[in-house]
Design a protein around this motif. Structure first.
Motif, PDB file in Angstrom:
ATOM      1  N   SER A  42       0.833  15.881  15.312  1.00  0.00           N
ATOM      2  CA  SER A  42       2.228  15.484  15.429  1.00  0.00           C
ATOM      3  C   SER A  42       2.243  14.071  16.010  1.00  0.00           C
ATOM      4  CB  SER A  42       2.970  16.462  16.343  1.00  0.00           C
ATOM      5  OG  SER A  42       4.316  16.091  16.449  1.00  0.00           O
ATOM      6  N   ALA A  43       2.142  13.095  15.122  1.00  0.00           N
ATOM      7  CA  ALA A  43       2.000  11.717  15.577  1.00  0.00           C
ATOM      8  C   ALA A  43       2.615  10.740  14.589  1.00  0.00           C
ATOM      9  CB  ALA A  43       0.521  11.376  15.752  1.00  0.00           C
ATOM     10  N   GLU A  44       2.971   9.596  15.114  1.00  0.00           N
ATOM     11  CA  GLU A  44       3.363   8.449  14.309  1.00  0.00           C
ATOM     12  C   GLU A  44       2.445   7.302  14.700  1.00  0.00           C
ATOM     13  OE1 GLU A  44       7.523   7.875  15.254  1.00  0.00           O
ATOM     14  OE2 GLU A  44       8.121   9.312  13.712  1.00  0.00           O
ATOM     15  N   PHE A  45       2.329   6.315  13.819  1.00  0.00           N
ATOM     16  CA  PHE A  45       1.479   5.159  14.101  1.00  0.00           C
ATOM     17  C   PHE A  45       2.336   3.902  14.038  1.00  0.00           C
ATOM     18  CE2 PHE A  45      -1.475   8.425  13.415  1.00  0.00           C
ATOM     19  CZ  PHE A  45      -2.635   8.065  14.082  1.00  0.00           C
ATOM     20  N   THR A  79      -7.951   2.018   0.914  1.00  0.00           N
ATOM     21  CA  THR A  79      -6.818   2.245   0.032  1.00  0.00           C
ATOM     22  C   THR A  79      -5.560   1.913   0.832  1.00  0.00           C
ATOM     23  OG1 THR A  79      -7.983   4.043  -1.062  1.00  0.00           O
ATOM     24  CG2 THR A  79      -5.607   3.960  -1.377  1.00  0.00           C
ATOM     25  N   VAL A  80      -4.610   1.248   0.204  1.00  0.00           N
ATOM     26  CA  VAL A  80      -3.358   0.929   0.886  1.00  0.00           C
ATOM     27  C   VAL A  80      -2.476   2.173   0.898  1.00  0.00           C
ATOM     28  CG1 VAL A  80      -1.277  -0.486   0.851  1.00  0.00           C
ATOM     29  CG2 VAL A  80      -3.490  -1.514   0.272  1.00  0.00           C
ATOM     30  N   LEU A  81      -2.069   2.586   2.103  1.00  0.00           N
ATOM     31  CA  LEU A  81      -1.141   3.709   2.256  1.00  0.00           C
ATOM     32  C   LEU A  81       0.308   3.238   2.162  1.00  0.00           C
ATOM     33  CD1 LEU A  81      -2.613   5.779   5.235  1.00  0.00           C
ATOM     34  CD2 LEU A  81      -2.192   6.597   2.920  1.00  0.00           C
ATOM     35  N   TYR A  82       0.617   2.202   2.946  1.00  0.00           N
ATOM     36  CA  TYR A  82       1.974   1.667   2.997  1.00  0.00           C
ATOM     37  C   TYR A  82       1.877   0.152   2.874  1.00  0.00           C
ATOM     38  CZ  TYR A  82       2.833   6.306   4.866  1.00  0.00           C
ATOM     39  OH  TYR A  82       2.883   7.670   5.040  1.00  0.00           O
ATOM     40  N   SER A  83       2.386  -0.382   1.809  1.00  0.00           N
ATOM     41  CA  SER A  83       2.274  -1.801   1.499  1.00  0.00           C
ATOM     42  C   SER A  83       3.401  -2.604   2.137  1.00  0.00           C
ATOM     43  CB  SER A  83       2.312  -1.975  -0.017  1.00  0.00           C
ATOM     44  OG  SER A  83       2.195  -3.319  -0.361  1.00  0.00           O
ATOM     45  N   SER A  84       3.062  -3.775   2.642  1.00  0.00           N
ATOM     46  CA  SER A  84       4.038  -4.749   3.143  1.00  0.00           C
ATOM     47  C   SER A  84       5.034  -4.146   4.135  1.00  0.00           C
ATOM     48  CB  SER A  84       4.790  -5.389   1.971  1.00  0.00           C
ATOM     49  OG  SER A  84       3.883  -5.969   1.061  1.00  0.00           O
ATOM     50  N   VAL A  85       4.519  -3.432   5.132  1.00  0.00           N
ATOM     51  CA  VAL A  85       5.416  -2.825   6.114  1.00  0.00           C
ATOM     52  C   VAL A  85       6.064  -3.875   7.004  1.00  0.00           C
ATOM     53  CG1 VAL A  85       4.265  -0.585   6.066  1.00  0.00           C
ATOM     54  CG2 VAL A  85       3.545  -2.281   7.749  1.00  0.00           C
ATOM     55  N   ILE A  86       5.378  -4.994   7.193  1.00  0.00           N
ATOM     56  CA  ILE A  86       5.945  -6.139   7.923  1.00  0.00           C
ATOM     57  C   ILE A  86       5.600  -7.391   7.127  1.00  0.00           C
ATOM     58  CG2 ILE A  86       5.880  -7.545  10.034  1.00  0.00           C
ATOM     59  CD1 ILE A  86       4.979  -5.026  11.551  1.00  0.00           C
ATOM     60  N   VAL A  87       6.583  -8.242   6.926  1.00  0.00           N
ATOM     61  CA  VAL A  87       6.338  -9.560   6.333  1.00  0.00           C
ATOM     62  C   VAL A  87       6.968 -10.576   7.280  1.00  0.00           C
ATOM     63  CG1 VAL A  87       6.709 -11.090   4.374  1.00  0.00           C
ATOM     64  CG2 VAL A  87       6.348  -8.638   3.977  1.00  0.00           C
ATOM     65  N   GLN A  88       6.120 -11.388   7.892  1.00  0.00           N
ATOM     66  CA  GLN A  88       6.601 -12.446   8.775  1.00  0.00           C
ATOM     67  C   GLN A  88       6.654 -13.739   7.989  1.00  0.00           C
ATOM     68  OE1 GLN A  88       3.432 -11.877  11.710  1.00  0.00           O
ATOM     69  NE2 GLN A  88       5.030 -11.752  13.268  1.00  0.00           N
ATOM     70  N   THR A  89       7.801 -14.411   8.047  1.00  0.00           N
ATOM     71  CA  THR A  89       7.972 -15.663   7.327  1.00  0.00           C
ATOM     72  C   THR A  89       8.386 -16.749   8.304  1.00  0.00           C
ATOM     73  OG1 THR A  89       8.673 -14.442   5.358  1.00  0.00           O
ATOM     74  CG2 THR A  89       9.181 -16.792   5.421  1.00  0.00           C
ATOM     75  N   GLY A  90       7.639 -17.838   8.311  1.00  0.00           N
ATOM     76  CA  GLY A  90       7.993 -18.963   9.171  1.00  0.00           C
ATOM     77  C   GLY A  90       9.354 -19.518   8.776  1.00  0.00           C
ATOM     78  N   ALA A  91      10.163 -19.848   9.794  1.00  0.00           N
ATOM     79  CA  ALA A  91      11.511 -20.364   9.519  1.00  0.00           C
ATOM     80  C   ALA A  91      11.987 -21.253  10.661  1.00  0.00           C
ATOM     81  CB  ALA A  91      12.485 -19.208   9.335  1.00  0.00           C
ATOM     82  N   ALA A  92      12.829 -22.189  10.340  1.00  0.00           N
ATOM     83  CA  ALA A  92      13.494 -23.066  11.316  1.00  0.00           C
ATOM     84  C   ALA A  92      12.510 -23.773  12.243  1.00  0.00           C
ATOM     85  CB  ALA A  92      14.524 -22.278  12.123  1.00  0.00           C
ATOM     86  N   VAL A 103       5.046   4.443  11.149  1.00  0.00           N
ATOM     87  CA  VAL A 103       4.863   5.304   9.973  1.00  0.00           C
ATOM     88  C   VAL A 103       4.251   6.634  10.392  1.00  0.00           C
ATOM     89  CG1 VAL A 103       4.493   3.357   8.407  1.00  0.00           C
ATOM     90  CG2 VAL A 103       2.529   4.452   9.466  1.00  0.00           C
ATOM     91  N   ARG A 104       4.439   7.631   9.552  1.00  0.00           N
ATOM     92  CA  ARG A 104       3.721   8.892   9.680  1.00  0.00           C
ATOM     93  C   ARG A 104       2.677   8.915   8.582  1.00  0.00           C
ATOM     94  NH1 ARG A 104       7.504  13.916  11.403  1.00  0.00           N
ATOM     95  NH2 ARG A 104       8.276  12.941  13.287  1.00  0.00           N
ATOM     96  N   LEU A 105       1.504   9.396   8.925  1.00  0.00           N
ATOM     97  CA  LEU A 105       0.419   9.435   7.956  1.00  0.00           C
ATOM     98  C   LEU A 105       0.480  10.719   7.141  1.00  0.00           C
ATOM     99  CD1 LEU A 105      -2.470   8.165  10.257  1.00  0.00           C
ATOM    100  CD2 LEU A 105      -1.033   6.838   8.697  1.00  0.00           C
ATOM    101  N   PRO A 106       0.069  10.672   5.879  1.00  0.00           N
ATOM    102  CA  PRO A 106       0.062  11.877   5.059  1.00  0.00           C
ATOM    103  C   PRO A 106      -1.047  12.838   5.510  1.00  0.00           C
ATOM    104  CG  PRO A 106      -0.934  10.059   3.861  1.00  0.00           C
ATOM    105  CD  PRO A 106      -0.383   9.489   5.143  1.00  0.00           C
ATOM    106  N   VAL A 107      -0.906  14.094   5.187  1.00  0.00           N
ATOM    107  CA  VAL A 107      -1.875  15.123   5.561  1.00  0.00           C
ATOM    108  C   VAL A 107      -3.268  14.787   5.030  1.00  0.00           C
ATOM    109  CG1 VAL A 107      -2.497  17.550   5.228  1.00  0.00           C
ATOM    110  CG2 VAL A 107      -0.151  16.925   5.775  1.00  0.00           C
ATOM    111  N   ASP A 108      -3.340  14.204   3.851  1.00  0.00           N
ATOM    112  CA  ASP A 108      -4.632  13.918   3.223  1.00  0.00           C
ATOM    113  C   ASP A 108      -5.170  12.520   3.530  1.00  0.00           C
ATOM    114  OD1 ASP A 108      -2.742  12.556   1.741  1.00  0.00           O
ATOM    115  OD2 ASP A 108      -3.588  13.109  -0.195  1.00  0.00           O
ATOM    116  N   VAL A 109      -4.733  11.932   4.642  1.00  0.00           N
ATOM    117  CA  VAL A 109      -5.206  10.607   5.029  1.00  0.00           C
ATOM    118  C   VAL A 109      -6.715  10.659   5.265  1.00  0.00           C
ATOM    119  CG1 VAL A 109      -4.779  10.941   7.521  1.00  0.00           C
ATOM    120  CG2 VAL A 109      -4.746   8.633   6.551  1.00  0.00           C
ATOM    121  N   LYS A 110      -7.358   9.555   4.940  1.00  0.00           N
ATOM    122  CA  LYS A 110      -8.799   9.458   5.177  1.00  0.00           C
ATOM    123  C   LYS A 110      -9.072   9.326   6.673  1.00  0.00           C
ATOM    124  CE  LYS A 110      -9.584   7.560   0.611  1.00  0.00           C
ATOM    125  NZ  LYS A 110     -10.064   6.442  -0.193  1.00  0.00           N
ATOM    126  N   ARG A 111     -10.318   9.435   7.076  1.00  0.00           N
ATOM    127  CA  ARG A 111     -10.669   9.507   8.498  1.00  0.00           C
ATOM    128  C   ARG A 111     -10.293   8.267   9.298  1.00  0.00           C
ATOM    129  NH1 ARG A 111     -16.280  11.538  11.306  1.00  0.00           N
ATOM    130  NH2 ARG A 111     -15.718  10.867  13.397  1.00  0.00           N
TER     131      ARG A 111
END
Length: 139
Positions: A42-45, A79-92, A103-111
């Motif tokens: 029961s975890a989030e990352f 393998t990418v689980l969740y793509s582009s969860v954060i995109v930082q863009t320089g500005a001003a 995120v929560r990981l799927p049950v079949d996540v690798k080690r």
């Protein structure tokens, strides 16, 4: 249930890329389950991207973060689980602010789970700052 309990043993960091147009896979966490086991904690990352200054991320230039997983401790062949969860863009002419994503990981996540950071064109070294990946447990 709120996910806020932290364990320093389930947290890792890794330096951002040291050049433009570079990919680094960092912050590996060992989930500790075997190849035939399911991840049922029961975890989030939480991915925490650091602030980057205008030298690191000039206006319109980016750092992109994805959550990856691998059978290997060094995060090779991920393998990418969740793509582009954060995109930082320089500005001003100020770089980009720190950001987080959970995120929560799927049950079949690798080690091994980690973060992929991709620096865009015309960025400079950001190796002085690090991304953090940490587990948050239900309390």
């Amino acid at each position: 249930m709120a996910f806020a309990v932290k364990d320093a043993a389930v947290k890792n960091t890794g330096a951002l890329p040291s050049a433009a147009s570079t990919t680094v896979d960092v912050a590996a966490i060992d989930l500790g389950h075997g190849s035939k086991g399911d991840f049922v904690a029961s975890a989030e990352f939480k991915v925490s991207a650091p602030a980057v200054n205008t030298t690191m991320a000039p206006d319109t230039k980016t750092f992109t973060y994805s959550v990856i997983h691998s059978d290997n401790a060094d995060l090779s062949s991920p393998t990418v689980l969740y793509s582009s969860v954060i995109v930082q863009t320089g500005a001003a002419s100020a770089g980009a602010a720190a950001a987080t994503y959970t995120v929560r990981l799927p049950v079949d996540v690798k080690r091994y789970v980690g973060v992929r950071v991709v620096s865009g064109a015309d960025t400079t070294t950001a190796a002085a700052v690090s991304v953090t990946l940490e587990a948050l447990f239900g309390g």
